[in-house]
Write an enzyme that holds these catalytic residues in place. Structure first.
Site, short mmCIF file in Angstrom:
data_model
loop_
_atom_site.label_atom_id
_atom_site.label_comp_id
_atom_site.label_asym_id
_atom_site.label_seq_id
_atom_site.Cartn_x
_atom_site.Cartn_y
_atom_site.Cartn_z
N HIS A 156 -0.38 0.50 2.73
CA HIS A 156 0.92 0.04 2.29
C HIS A 156 0.98 0.24 1.28
CE1 HIS A 156 1.99 -1.36 6.48
NE2 HIS A 156 0.63 -1.30 6.73
N HIS A 197 -0.73 -11.37 8.15
CA HIS A 197 -1.53 -10.33 8.70
C HIS A 197 -2.74 -10.34 7.76
CE1 HIS A 197 -2.73 -6.35 9.35
NE2 HIS A 197 -2.55 -5.87 8.12
N GLU A 207 6.57 -3.20 12.92
CA GLU A 207 5.53 -2.52 13.04
C GLU A 207 5.44 -2.52 14.63
OE1 GLU A 207 1.91 -3.64 13.64
OE2 GLU A 207 1.84 -5.79 12.78
N LYS A 212 44.03 -27.21 6.43
CA LYS A 212 44.07 -28.62 6.73
C LYS A 212 45.07 -28.85 7.97
CE LYS A 212 42.84 -31.11 2.89
NZ LYS A 212 43.55 -31.89 1.45
#
Lengths: 691, 595
Positions: free
Chosen positions: B73, B157, B203, B462
């Site tokens: 990664h 992880h 993933e 309002k």
């Protein structure tokens, strides 16, 4: 929720003050005592109402009240026990007997210390939706507010604020619980007027409370939801809340409270000095409509750097003469910087073997936590963990035995490690409870010893009063890293708030230094100042709300440019409100319009008309020639135009109809002929501008 | 319709070399910048020429986000910044910033010093690269520029692993990196709030697996080790310094403590010890239990696990050794392996995946004899065990995450095509969501719906709210908002028609109609008016019908009766053009009455 439940309630904000007790400073140069129980913007507790949401800003606890009580010694003290009782003249209340004792001309209450929590006077704590805590010094009143009050909201604080705040609360409870008092005094409160100062000036002593217990602490802290810096929090879809780094202590934060259109910033304890915490983040605080400023320095005349230098000198001098040093402290905060600076100063002065003791029921946890909170530290300290090394040098000092930490003085190991001369760091800075009481009693009679006051919360002579007469030296080196007035004024210049809201005491020189007219907040911004228990209306007029337009509905938009760069389009949609988020979607048409005139169906038709809003509006003026030309084309040939003062009058004689045309209006008067009216209407609308 | 474009340069229907390009709202973001451990040539890095054939890439990429420190990664990051020349911002969490350079350096050493590769990035490159990294904390909202906002969520992880939420304007994407939905020995479970992104990029390593409980695998692992040391064997556990090593150490440490075992457990000094220090300092990133007890006992201060010395290799008797690297391709673990492999009493446990070509891979494939470069051969008689401890979400976990964050579309990456296909169908079926799984180099376009933020005058809001609150509650009745949208410069504000005209600086042109009816109704005019009022009221139930000074009014509609007692009455009905429907309805109503 409450009475304010209308969809768009007051466009104003209410700021309700729950500040600590205010007291006039009495300055008696000729006597032993000077006392300054100042009104305390450093332990704030405010309530803010904004868009139906009730936010409490900080839960500071007024702790100066404890100075009125006798210290709680760890071992029975003959001296304290033998102090003469005090009774007001002309009063014979047997119940008052034994409650008050005198020491060197000062009268103290002989009882467990009491605190003055914020009062649920203007606002019921059960109505508070959110509590924002700025730093661990501003949360001591939390259990008083969240427990047993019906409070059902959520508390936001950063991870260090929660973890270290827990240490402060636990230490406070343990300090007081480890020395229980057999009897509790309360009758003195009935005779306030006959008591000597400062007792007689006590504010609402009947509202003072004994400290909470650990159960209350735990259940109160369990309500805290941890937040990160710059984490955008959504409060019931109405208000956004975000904590930003304030540079004052580990995890300390300022808050940005905003809607799509309004921004209120709350600046609590902040520092622009470089110490161990992450630096102050000013970007998010800029250009707010309202800036609420609190937590400026309590010692505006003392420079923290030179005080630190003076402290190191004093300690070294005392040690060199064989004396011991007591530094009353809190279990976290500046004390970390003291470990670092003092140990290196002593090393440089050749006193490498002098032990430093850190005594607190939470000493081990405090030291351990300080070294795992890298993400909340200054860049220099943070970079150390990349090596990987502990960010604070005290981890190393502990490993090589230079700094020894113990839970209490009676903890196993302390008596074997105890060597004189030494430096002892321990609580509580008020000297009313905790192990510090023992050291003052133990070392007080020796002129060689020194007590150094660094925490700015308590006037040091007040703290020492019940120990008088003392031989040991008392040195005042207040180290308060919060913003001073020069820094605050610069901050305000940089942040450019619409309006500045601050405690009244910041607008005039400190009472201790009335000639220092430089010690005030000075700004060209409009200022609103407040006092305790005051309700303010903040100058914030809400004018707009936010609605999300669905792309399907957007396709129906027919923008007409009425002027260069300005387009108008009439819009009708179905409004869906969910979690305070407004969405506009395509209005689903009802069933096909019923033609039948009976019963229910008829009513549906009426409802359809009700929902049928005009698809456009006409604007500008009517071109009379074009109109006449068009109706002529449509076969209406007998129009007579008459000019009058206000415009024109068109007569349609055959049709028995009259049209009155003015600059910005047209009025068609006709008999009941609907066909004709609709024809005229059509032509008229064709001739007019629409959007 | 606005679009989001995604092109995986790596991890598209593949594991390894994660690198995904994301474009939305005119911003280009690179998600991860990994390398492939199975290649030694240029294929090990993503093909950055895809972004721009030549020249600097900085102008094409607004930021790089790294999800965690695993080399698949972040392994290509120094190459991308120092050799390809990207100079823009890079974001990762603090632990990732601390640990990634160590792993990169470790990998560089193996590549350059052991395998003799040239043209690889240098130690200095790694340092320079890390200087450009901006460390982020969890949940902190980071504005990369005026329009691009990112926010990290806990992924569980490895230490410091994060999922990232990315927003440009009203479009948003969540990229999970690798994540784990069940807490393990040292990490907590991934968490995300209901952020409803337009696209979730997840993933899918374990796309088809519903994994047995971790407890079972752990029990199995401990049983095997215990049996081996009981018979006097030596256990070798090749690991990567960070991640699994710490989890297994905690596991073994507690087991040794509980069973009161005396057999020595070692770990290779150096990296692992340093690694444990990182875990000690980033303890706030570990699970609840470790965080709670760390003051009394830091879980990463191991009592039973001692540093290893090379001399211990030949020590007699049982022992357990953790040694790097994890794939037995070099270093100490390989050295120990060579010594211990020929003895059938010994055991090697491979706790993770091994790339083709490594000794680890050969051993796992059952090779009984291994040849080395110098013609040295080693017989493998020791027992070989494979045990997966990698912390990825399984199919159940992925479905759970989808449920948590409620995306409008899902994209699967970091997995095998066949398995993705299966999960994709499942997601489509269970959540009725579009699911994508582009291959590397394939661009995927996701169109998103967009809402347009409008300012609305408070007056309008309002008035509507008052009207809504005054009526009895009826969830079916639509709340209608009507006004005129003023578009000026870049602002859009909805207001009532009069304010809109004022804002635009124009005059409204009012159109009004008055129609006259004649009615035979003897009696005073006021009596007639009352009758008409009654009629209108019964028909217009929800309306505010008023009678003032003889005229009936509803909204802008006015009804007036004139005429003396015996005469025919003139009834005037008038209304503004905006109430045309209502006006003509009332006129019609009165006409039917008159007849």
């Amino acid at each position: 929720m409450n009475v304010y439940v209308v969809a768009y309630p007051p466009t104003l904000l209410y700021l309700v003050m729950h500040e600590s007790p205010g007291k006039i400073v009495v300055y008696k140069a000729t006597t032993l005592f000077e006392y300054c129980l100042s009104s305390d913007p450093n332990r704030p507790c405010y309530v803010l109402r904004f868009k139906e949401i009730t936010l409490m800003l900080d839960c500071g606890l007024a702790t100066q009240t404890v100075l009125n009580f006798l210290p709680l010694p760890l071992v029975p003290s003959t001296r304290l026990n033998n102090l003469p009782g005090w009774m007001p003249r002309d009063i014979s209340d047997p119940q008052l007997e034994g409650e008050l004792k005198e020491c060197c001309g000062r009268v103290f209450v002989d009882s467990a210390p009491e605190f003055f929590p914020p009062q649920p006077k203007i606002i019921d704590f059960s109505e508070v939706d959110v509590i924002l805590i700025s730093n661990y010094l501003c949360m001591l009143a939390l259990p008083f507010i969240t427990e047993g009050t019906g409070f059902a909201g959520v508390v936001y604080a950063t991870e260090p604020t929660l973890q270290i705040g827990r240490l402060f609360l636990e230490e406070l409870v343990q300090h007081i619980e480890q020395t229980p008092k057999a009897t509790l005094a309360s009758h003195w409160k009935e005779h306030l007027h006959v008591l000597p100062p400062p007792l007689c000036d006590s504010q609402k002593p009947r509202s003072w409370k004994h400290i909470y217990n650990m159960r209350a602490v735990n259940s109160s802290l369990a309500r805290i939801q941890m937040v990160g810096y710059n984490e955008k929090l959504d409060v019931y879809g109405a208000v956004g809340v975000m904590a930003v780094s304030s540079g004052y202590c580990l995890g300390s934060s300022n808050w940005v409270i905003s809607s799509h259109y309004e921004k209120i910033t709350y600046v609590s304890g902040s520092s622009t000095l470089t110490t161990h915490p992450r630096p102050m983040d000013q970007t998010a605080l800029k250009n707010a409509n309202v800036l609420i400023l609190t937590g400026l320095t309590q010692t505006p005349t003392a420079n923290p750097d030179s005080m630190l230098g003076e402290l190191c000198m004093t300690v070294a001098t005392t040690l060199r003469c064989g004396g011991n040093v007591l530094i009353p402290c809190y279990p976290s905060g500046v004390v970390y910087d003291l470990f670092e600076c003092l140990s290196s100063h002593l090393d440089n002065s050749g006193m490498t073997t002098i032990p430093m003791f850190f005594i607190s029921p939470v000493a081990d946890t405090s030291l351990a936590y300080s070294n795992i909170l890298a993400e909340w530290l200054s860049t220099a300290k943070q970079n150390k963990v990349y090596l990987p090394e502990e960010p604070f040098p005290h981890a190393f000092l502990v490993r090589n035995g230079r700094l020894k930490h113990f839970k209490h003085i009676y903890t196993e190991g302390f008596s074997t490690d105890y060597r004189q001369p030494c430096v002892v760091f321990c609580g509580h800075p008020s000297l009313r409870f905790g192990d510090a009481v023992h050291f003052v009693e133990l070392w007080g009679s020796n002129v060689l010893n020194t007590v150094v006051f660094t925490e700015p919360d308590f006037p040091y002579l007040e703290a020492l009063a019940p120990f008088q007469p003392l031989s040991m030296k008392a040195v005042h080196c207040p180290i308060d890293t919060s913003l001073n007035f020069t820094q605050a004024n610069k901050l305000i210049r940089d942040l450019k708030p619409g309006t500045l809201v601050l405690p009244e005491s910041y607008t005039q020189p400190p009472v201790t230094a009335p000639h220092r007219i430089d010690l005030v907040v000075e700004t060209d911004r409009p200022i609103i100042s407040f006092k305790r228990d005051e309700v303010l209306t903040l100058p914030l007029k809400r004018k707009q709300g936010r609605v999300e337009l669905s792309p399907e509905l957007a396709e129906f938009l027919l923008p007409n440019e009425v002027r260069t760069g300005v387009s108008l389009s009439t819009l009708t949609g179905s409004l869906q409100v969910k979690d305070n988020k407004h969405t506009l979607k395509v209005l689903e048409e009802g069933e096909p319009k019923a033609v039948s005139t009976v019963g229910k169906k008829r009513i549906r038709l009426v409802e359809d008309i009700l929902n049928k809003k005009p698809s456009n509006y006409t604007w500008g003026s009517l071109d009379i020639d074009e109109f006449i030309q068009k109706i002529t084309q449509e076969g209406i040939t007998d129009a007579k135009v008459e000019q009058v003062a206000s415009g024109y009058i068109i007569h349609l004689q055959n049709e028995d109809t009259l049209i009155q045309v003015e600059d910005s209006s047209t009025h068609i008067f006709c008999e009941g002929d609907e066909q004709l009216r609709l024809r005229l209407r059509n032509i008229l609308l064709q001739c007019l501008n629409k959007f | 319709m606005p679009e989001i474009k995604i092109t995986p340069l790596g991890a598209g229907q593949d594991v390894g070399r994660s690198c995904i390009l994301l474009s939305m709202g005119g911003k280009n973001i690179m998600l991860d910048c990994g390398m492939h451990m199975g290649f030694n040539d240029e294929r090990r890095f993503p093909d950055f020429t895809y972004i721009a054939p030549d020249g600097p890439l900085t102008s094409y990429i607004d930021c790089v986000i790294i999800s965690h420190f695993h080399l698949d990664h972040c392994g290509a990051l120094p190459y991308f910044t120092e050799m390809v020349g990207y100079t823009g911002p890079i974001y990762m969490t603090h632990p990732t910033k601390a640990i990634a350079p160590i792993l990169l350096e470790d990998m560089r050493k193996v590549a350059v010093e052991r395998k003799g590769e040239s043209n690889f990035f240098t130690s200095q490159n790694i340092k320079d690269c890390m200087k450009k990294v901006v460390a982020v904390t969890l949940h902190q909202s980071v504005m990369v520029d005026g329009h691009l906002e990112i926010k990290a969520y806990y992924a569980g992880h490895v230490l410091g692993a994060a999922m990232f939420w990315i927003r440009v304007g009203s479009q948003s994407v969540v990229y999970t990196g690798d994540y784990n939905m069940t807490p393990d020995r040292h990490l907590g479970a991934a968490w995300i709030d209901k952020c409803r992104p337009d696209l979730l990029i997840s993933e899918s390593t374990y796309a088809t697996t519903i994994r047995d409980s971790k407890r079972c695998r752990e029990r199995d692992f401990l049983k095997k080790i215990h049996e081996c040391v009981d018979r006097g064997g030596k256990v070798l556990i090749p690991v990567f310094a960070l991640g699994r090593a710490q989890e297994l150490c905690i596991l073994l440490e507690t087991y040794w403590e509980r069973m009161n075992l005396k057999v020595p457990v070692y770990f290779a000094v150096g990296l692992t010890e340093k690694a444990n220090n990182y875990y000690k300092m980033f303890i706030t990133w570990t699970n609840q239990k470790i965080r709670k007890t760390f003051v009394q006992r830091n879980m990463f201060d191991f009592k039973h696990i001692k540093p290893f010395d090379k001399a211990y290799i030949d020590n007699p008797g049982a022992m357990v050794v953790f040694a790097t690297p994890g794939m037995l391709h070099a270093g100490l673990s390989l050295q120990i392996f060579k010594k211990w492999a020929p003895n059938e009493n010994n055991m090697v446990i491979m706790p993770g995946f091994c790339v083709v070509g490594t000794v680890g891979h050969k051993v796992l494939n059952g090779a009984k004899k291994i040849e080395f470069e110098n013609r040295q051969t080693v017989e493998v008689k020791m027992s070989v065990q494979y045990m997966s401890f990698s912390a990825h979400a399984d199919a159940k976990g992925i479905m759970q995450l989808i449920q948590y964050c409620q995306p409008k579309n899902v994209m699967l990456v970091h997995g095998e095509a066949a398995k993705m296909e299966f999960l994709k169908e499942k997601i489509k079926k269970e959540f009725d969501l579009e699911c994508y799984m582009p291959a590397n180099g394939e661009t995927c376009v996701v169109s998103t719906s967009m809402t347009i933020p409008l300012d609305v005058s408070l007056k309008l809001l309002k008035t509507e709210a008052q009207k809504h609150n005054s009526l009895p509650p009826d969830p079916k009745r639509p709340r209608v908002m009507h006004g005129v949208l003023v578009m000026k410069d870049s602002s859009m504000c909805l207001m009532d028609v009069d304010d809109a005209c004022k804002e635009a600086g124009i005059n409204r042109h009012l159109v009004r109609f008055t129609s006259t009816l004649r009615m035979e109704d003897p009696g005073p005019a006021s009596k007639t008016a009352e009758k008409l009022l009654h009629l209108i009221k019964t028909r217009l139930k929800d309306w505010h019908v008023q009678l003032t000074e003889g005229s009936i009014s509803v909204e802008s509609v006015l009804v007036k009766v004139e005429g003396s007692e015996e005469e025919q009455k003139n009834v005037y009905v008038s209304w503004d053009n905006q109430d045309e429907e209502l006006g003509s309805y009332i006129l019609g109503l009165l006409k039917t009455m008159g007849h």
